[in-house]
Structure formats: structure tokens, C-alpha cells
Design a protein around this motif. Structure first.
Motif, PDB file in Angstrom:
ATOM      1  N   ARG A 337      38.271  27.615  66.607  1.00 21.31           N
ATOM      2  CA  ARG A 337      39.151  26.799  67.440  1.00 21.31           C
ATOM      3  C   ARG A 337      38.985  27.207  68.895  1.00 21.31           C
ATOM      4  O   ARG A 337      39.113  28.377  69.253  1.00 21.31           O
ATOM      5  CB  ARG A 337      40.611  26.981  67.010  1.00 21.31           C
ATOM      6  CG  ARG A 337      41.554  25.954  67.616  1.00 21.31           C
ATOM      7  CD  ARG A 337      42.941  26.058  67.009  1.00 21.31           C
ATOM      8  NE  ARG A 337      43.636  27.238  67.498  1.00 21.31           N
ATOM      9  CZ  ARG A 337      44.350  27.263  68.633  1.00 21.31           C
ATOM     10  NH1 ARG A 337      44.445  26.169  69.378  1.00 21.31           N
ATOM     11  NH2 ARG A 337      44.962  28.357  68.998  1.00 21.31           N
ATOM     12  N   SER A 367      39.403  17.597  76.834  1.00 20.19           N
ATOM     13  CA  SER A 367      38.529  17.384  75.676  1.00 20.19           C
ATOM     14  C   SER A 367      38.686  15.969  75.140  1.00 20.19           C
ATOM     15  O   SER A 367      39.592  15.225  75.542  1.00 20.19           O
ATOM     16  CB  SER A 367      38.852  18.390  74.570  1.00 20.19           C
ATOM     17  OG  SER A 367      40.165  18.169  74.070  1.00 20.19           O
ATOM     18  N   GLN A 369      37.970  13.568  71.222  1.00 23.21           N
ATOM     19  CA  GLN A 369      37.730  13.645  69.784  1.00 23.21           C
ATOM     20  C   GLN A 369      36.443  12.901  69.435  1.00 23.21           C
ATOM     21  O   GLN A 369      35.980  12.057  70.211  1.00 23.21           O
ATOM     22  CB  GLN A 369      38.915  13.059  69.019  1.00 23.21           C
ATOM     23  CG  GLN A 369      40.190  13.886  69.140  1.00 23.21           C
ATOM     24  CD  GLN A 369      41.292  13.360  68.237  1.00 23.21           C
ATOM     25  OE1 GLN A 369      41.567  12.162  68.207  1.00 23.21           O
ATOM     26  NE2 GLN A 369      41.918  14.258  67.490  1.00 23.21           N
ATOM     27  N   THR A 371      35.884  10.502  67.543  1.00 26.81           N
ATOM     28  CA  THR A 371      36.053   9.052  67.409  1.00 26.81           C
ATOM     29  C   THR A 371      36.394   8.372  68.733  1.00 26.81           C
ATOM     30  O   THR A 371      36.502   7.143  68.787  1.00 26.81           O
ATOM     31  CB  THR A 371      37.164   8.749  66.394  1.00 26.81           C
ATOM     32  OG1 THR A 371      38.363   9.434  66.795  1.00 26.81           O
ATOM     33  CG2 THR A 371      36.763   9.203  64.998  1.00 26.81           C
ATOM     34  N   THR A 372      36.575   9.156  69.799  1.00 28.00           N
ATOM     35  CA  THR A 372      36.849   8.570  71.110  1.00 28.00           C
ATOM     36  C   THR A 372      35.698   7.647  71.507  1.00 28.00           C
ATOM     37  O   THR A 372      34.532   8.032  71.395  1.00 28.00           O
ATOM     38  CB  THR A 372      37.012   9.673  72.173  1.00 28.00           C
ATOM     39  OG1 THR A 372      38.070  10.551  71.794  1.00 28.00           O
ATOM     40  CG2 THR A 372      37.308   9.072  73.537  1.00 28.00           C
ATOM     41  N   ASP A 393      37.883  18.431  66.888  1.00 26.67           N
ATOM     42  CA  ASP A 393      38.527  17.681  65.812  1.00 26.67           C
ATOM     43  C   ASP A 393      40.045  17.800  65.943  1.00 26.67           C
ATOM     44  O   ASP A 393      40.559  18.381  66.911  1.00 26.67           O
ATOM     45  CB  ASP A 393      38.023  18.138  64.443  1.00 26.67           C
ATOM     46  CG  ASP A 393      38.471  19.554  64.072  1.00 26.67           C
ATOM     47  OD1 ASP A 393      39.320  20.137  64.791  1.00 26.67           O
ATOM     48  OD2 ASP A 393      37.971  20.076  63.057  1.00 26.67           O
ATOM     49  N   ASP A 394      40.784  17.273  64.963  1.00 27.28           N
ATOM     50  CA  ASP A 394      42.246  17.245  65.048  1.00 27.28           C
ATOM     51  C   ASP A 394      42.861  18.639  65.094  1.00 27.28           C
ATOM     52  O   ASP A 394      43.983  18.817  65.580  1.00 27.28           O
ATOM     53  CB  ASP A 394      42.826  16.475  63.855  1.00 27.28           C
ATOM     54  CG  ASP A 394      42.490  14.993  63.914  1.00 27.28           C
ATOM     55  OD1 ASP A 394      42.220  14.498  65.030  1.00 27.28           O
ATOM     56  OD2 ASP A 394      42.485  14.341  62.852  1.00 27.28           O
ATOM     57  N   GLU A 395      42.148  19.639  64.601  1.00 23.49           N
ATOM     58  CA  GLU A 395      42.671  21.003  64.567  1.00 23.49           C
ATOM     59  C   GLU A 395      42.162  21.854  65.724  1.00 23.49           C
ATOM     60  O   GLU A 395      42.378  23.067  65.748  1.00 23.49           O
ATOM     61  CB  GLU A 395      42.307  21.658  63.232  1.00 23.49           C
ATOM     62  CG  GLU A 395      42.920  20.942  62.027  1.00 23.49           C
ATOM     63  CD  GLU A 395      42.521  21.588  60.715  1.00 23.49           C
ATOM     64  OE1 GLU A 395      41.705  22.542  60.751  1.00 23.49           O
ATOM     65  OE2 GLU A 395      43.023  21.148  59.667  1.00 23.49           O
ATOM     66  N   GLY A 396      41.470  21.223  66.662  1.00 25.45           N
ATOM     67  CA  GLY A 396      40.966  21.958  67.812  1.00 25.45           C
ATOM     68  C   GLY A 396      39.671  22.696  67.555  1.00 25.45           C
ATOM     69  O   GLY A 396      39.268  23.550  68.353  1.00 25.45           O
TER      70      GLY A 396
END
Length: 438
Positions: A337, A367, A369, A371-372, A393-396
Motif C-alpha cells: 500500500r 492518484s 484508479q 478504471t479511471t 486499487d480500492d485498497e491503496g
């Protein structure tokens, strides 16, 4: 200055015996390229002989039998001629058949040129006739056309390209065995080599690819549009093609693999080193128009507790350093992370080399993601004046980075991107991965 003989003006001129009587007509000029060394014995190929037409057949006259070269005629040292039909020999090229109207590479000009005429002459201190230069001007072409119509050569100052500055291709003379070295081409910048490859014929391109080392080919393919690079890779033997992909940065390799047909892509990925293949497969998961489709997973990533001196030591000890090293991304100890980013410059010039990275880094991390949308990610990078932006990702968890040149690929119009893209060290092509899966 020694006289220059223009090839197109020599062809068709009479061949005379020692008494001045016409015995043949010049059809072509033969020069020698050493097949063992892969290049001419000297910088300028020496005259090997003349191809002449006499008594209804083409015959060969060796250079040793030529007494004098003049603009309007060529005189022989002996009246005796061997009337055996001409047979081509390895290591020899015919200027009219194998060079005139063919493509060569102007090494100094870094471009592909067409030979519209040639010039022969003597180098200082020698009597031997040699091929000295080529004429690539439109004037040379018009001179030949006008002569075919009027029988007279128009006069004009010749602007010639030194033969020592051009690269000949053995594929221009497929009827004989020539081993031509392309070492000089291999020393050009990959961007120049990519442009040259794009202009070469299919046969010339294949010839060049066979002689360049894997690293040079990899660097060159990275400079090309991914679909063009894929076409070239398709024609290379699979084992070598996989080695070339291993030499490339993962994002560039993914660009090219995505443009291969599925069966070929799977085969090459299976032949690659496992870890490098996995790096490419990870990138192939994302679509073209997303941040994941723009990123590379090759970046500097070190734990926060490392001191500046130790961080630099670990970077130097890496077997392969990432291409982009402006930023060092900092990880939470024991995880992947990301918690901050440090400029490598700040780490290098840190006054106290025992300072840990978490005291050097910027904590406010910008930052995106995976999917951006790609345009949104590129706009964000430029808005903050960054040279790269991390993809999390969603969890950094750190997945990759998008570099400034990748952002330009999205934001600039095609014509402007082609003009300015080559000035950036980290130039990469965007990839279309939507049709290729892991």
C-alpha cells in the motif's frame, strides 16, 4: 580534382579496342563487395569489371583489361575478348541492376533514399576506379528521362551523397551471396531507426532485423506504433520474438502483444520468462481507454522505514532499474500500500543520509484508479504539473504509474504528438488491449 564518371552517361557508350575500333557497348558496371567481411574491402567498392553487349550476347570484361575511361568511350588494353556468357559471382553487384533505382539508407541524414544515379572515380593516390557516390536528386532522374528522349545529357552541378555515408542491402541483389554489415545502422537512435524501418521494403526490413541484436530491436519497436511493431514481430522466429519482448518495458511489450492475434500472443507469452510474462499479462487485463491501459508496472517502490542512503543503495543494486526514476513511491512497511512519494532528487541530496523515506516523502498523494478514463487521468496529471501519477486499487495498493509522455499521447492531437513525442525520454505508445485477454 579527378574526373567523376556518371553511371547513366556511361551506359550505352562504345567499348573500343586499342586501335579505337568499337567492339562492344557498355551495358552495366560491376563492383566488388567482399562477402567474407560483410562490407567492401575498402570504403569505396572497386571496379570488378564491365558487362558489355557484343555479338548478340552479354559478356564480362575484367577490370584489369580496361585501359582508360572516358566520357564518350571506354578503351580496352587488349583486343582479345572472352565471349563466354556472363555469369554472376558472389560478392559482386551490378550498379544498374542492383543499385540504380533501389533504396539505400543515408546514415548521416538518417533517412531512406532512392538512387537516381551513381558516380565512379578515383580516390586520391590511387589509379583504380571505384564507386564513390550516389545521386538522389530529382535532377538526376530527369537527366536520365531527358536523355532517353533526346539522346543528350543536360549539364548541371552534381550534388552527390558519399558512398561511405550510405548503407547498402544484400536483398537488393538476391541473385548473389552478399554478407552486408548493418553495424552502423544499429548505432542510430532507436527513434531514427524506427522511421527508417517504416520506409524500407519488406525484404530490406527483414534483412536488417536479422542483423540487429535483441536489445536494439526492442528499443526500436518501442518507438513504433504498436500495430506496426506487431507486424514486424510476427515475422521474427518465435523464440527470438519472445526474447525481444523480454528486453522491452512491460507496458511497451503489452502494446505490441495486444496487436498480435490471440494464438501468437499466447505462444510468445508462454515462451517468455515467467515473471516478465506475468508483468505483461497484468497490463493486458485493462482496456485501452482506462488509466490501467496507459500505465506501466515498472516503477521504484520502497518501504517507508528505509533511510535515504539505504534506499539509494537498493536502487543501485537492482538488476534492472525502471526506465522512469524521477519519483520513488513509498510503501507502508510490510505491505504494497502506497503512502507517499519522494522525488529521487530529494533523496539523493538529502543532507542527512540517515533520514527515513517517510520523512522525505510527500504525504498528499494524487492518484487515479485503473478504471479511471484515460483522458481524465491525463488531465489530472497535467493539472498538478506531475511527471507521473500512480494508479492504485480500492485498497491503496500500487498497480502502476502513468508517465507524462503517456498523458501527452491522450491529450495531444495526432499530428502534434508525432512532432513532439520523440523529445521525451519515456515515450510509449498507447495500447489497445480490449481484444487480448490473459
Amino acid at each position: 580534382m579527378a574526373a567523376l564518371f556518371i553511371f547513366s552517361q556511361l551506359v550505352g557508350q562504345p567499348i573500343k579496342d586499342p586501335r579505337g575500333e568499337k567492339v562492344a557497348v557498355l551495358k552495366d558496371v560491376i563492383v566488388h563487395i567482399d562477402p567474407r567481411e560483410g562490407k567492401s574491402d575498402e570504403m569505396y567498392p572497386a571496379l570488378a569489371g564491365l558487362l558489355v553487349h557484343t555479338a548478340g550476347r552479354d559478356v564480362w570484361i575484367p577490370a584489369a583489361q580496361v585501359a582508360t575511361f572516358e566520357e564518350k568511350s571506354i578503351r580496352l588494353a587488349s583486343a582479345q575478348m572472352d565471349l563466354q556468357r556472363f555469369i554472376r559471382r558472389d560478392g559482386e553487384i551490378l550498379l544498374g541492376k542492383d543499385v540504380l533505382d533501389k533504396q539505400l539508407v543515408d546514415i548521416e541524414g538518417r533517412r531512406v533514399v532512392r538512387v537516381n544515379d551513381l558516380a565512379l572515380g578515383q580516390v586520391p593516390g590511387e589509379l583504380e576506379l571505384r564507386l564513390l557516390a550516389v545521386d538522389i536528386s530529382l535532377r538526376a532522374l530527369s537527366r536520365r528521362v531527358l536523355f532517353s528522349l533526346s539522346g543528350e545529357h543536360p549539364r548541371g552541378k552534381e550534388k552527390l551523397l558519399d558512398w561511405a555515408d550510405v548503407q547498402y542491402f544484400a536483398s537488393n541483389a538476391p541473385a548473389v551471396q552478399l554478407h552486408v554489415s548493418h553495424e552502423r545502422l544499429g548505432k542510430l537512435h532507436p527513434a531514427d531507426l524506427a522511421r527508417i524501418l517504416d520506409d524500407l521494403s519488406h525484404q530490406q526490413r527483414d534483412e536488417l532485423m536479422r542483423t540487429l541484436d535483441d536489445e536494439t530491436v526492442a528499443d526500436t519497436l518501442e518507438e513504433m506504433d504498436s500495430d506496426e511493431a506487431a507486424d514486424i514481430l510476427e515475422e521474427i522466429e518465435e523464440e527470438r520474438a519472445s526474447d525481444i519482448l523480454e528486453e522491452m518495458n512491460p507496458d511497451a511489450a503489452a502494446d505490441i502483444v495486444a496487436d498480435l492475434d490471440q494464438e501468437k500472443a499466447d505462444k510468445l507469452l508462454s515462451l517468455m520468462d515467467y515473471e516478465e510474462s506475468e508483468d505483461v499479462r497484468e497490463l493486458l487485463f485493462y482496456s485501452r481507454d482506462s488509466a490501467g491501459g496507459m500505465m506501466t508496472n515498472d516503477f521504484l517502490f520502497l518501504p517507508a522505514h528505509l533511510e535515504a542512503a539505504e534506499a539509494l543503495r537498493q536502487i543501485r543494486a537492482m538488476e534492472e532499474q525502471p526506465e522512469f526514476v524521477d519519483y520513488l513511491y513509498v510503501a507502508e512497511p510490510g505491505t504494497e500500500r502506497v503512502i507517499g512519494v519522494a522525488s529521487l532528487r530529494d533523496v539523493v541530496f538529502c543532507p542527512d543520509r540517515t533520514t527515513p523515506l517517510d520523512q522525505i516523502m510527500e504525504h498528499d498523494l494524487v492518484s487515479v484508479q485503473p478504471t479511471t478514463p484515460s483522458k481524465e487521468a491525463a488531465t489530472l496529471l497535467t493539472a498538478y504539473g506531475l511527471r507521473a501519477i500512480p494508479v492504485l486499487d480500492d485498497e491503496g495498493i500500487m498497480l502502476g504509474i502513468i508517465t507524462f509522455d503517456d498523458a501527452l499521447d491522450v491529450l495531444l492531437p495526432d499530428d502534434l504528438r508525432e512532432r513532439v513525442g520523440h523529445i521525451f525520454i519515456y515515450h510509449r505508445n498507447r495500447r489497445d488491449r480490449s481484444e487480448t485477454t490473459t
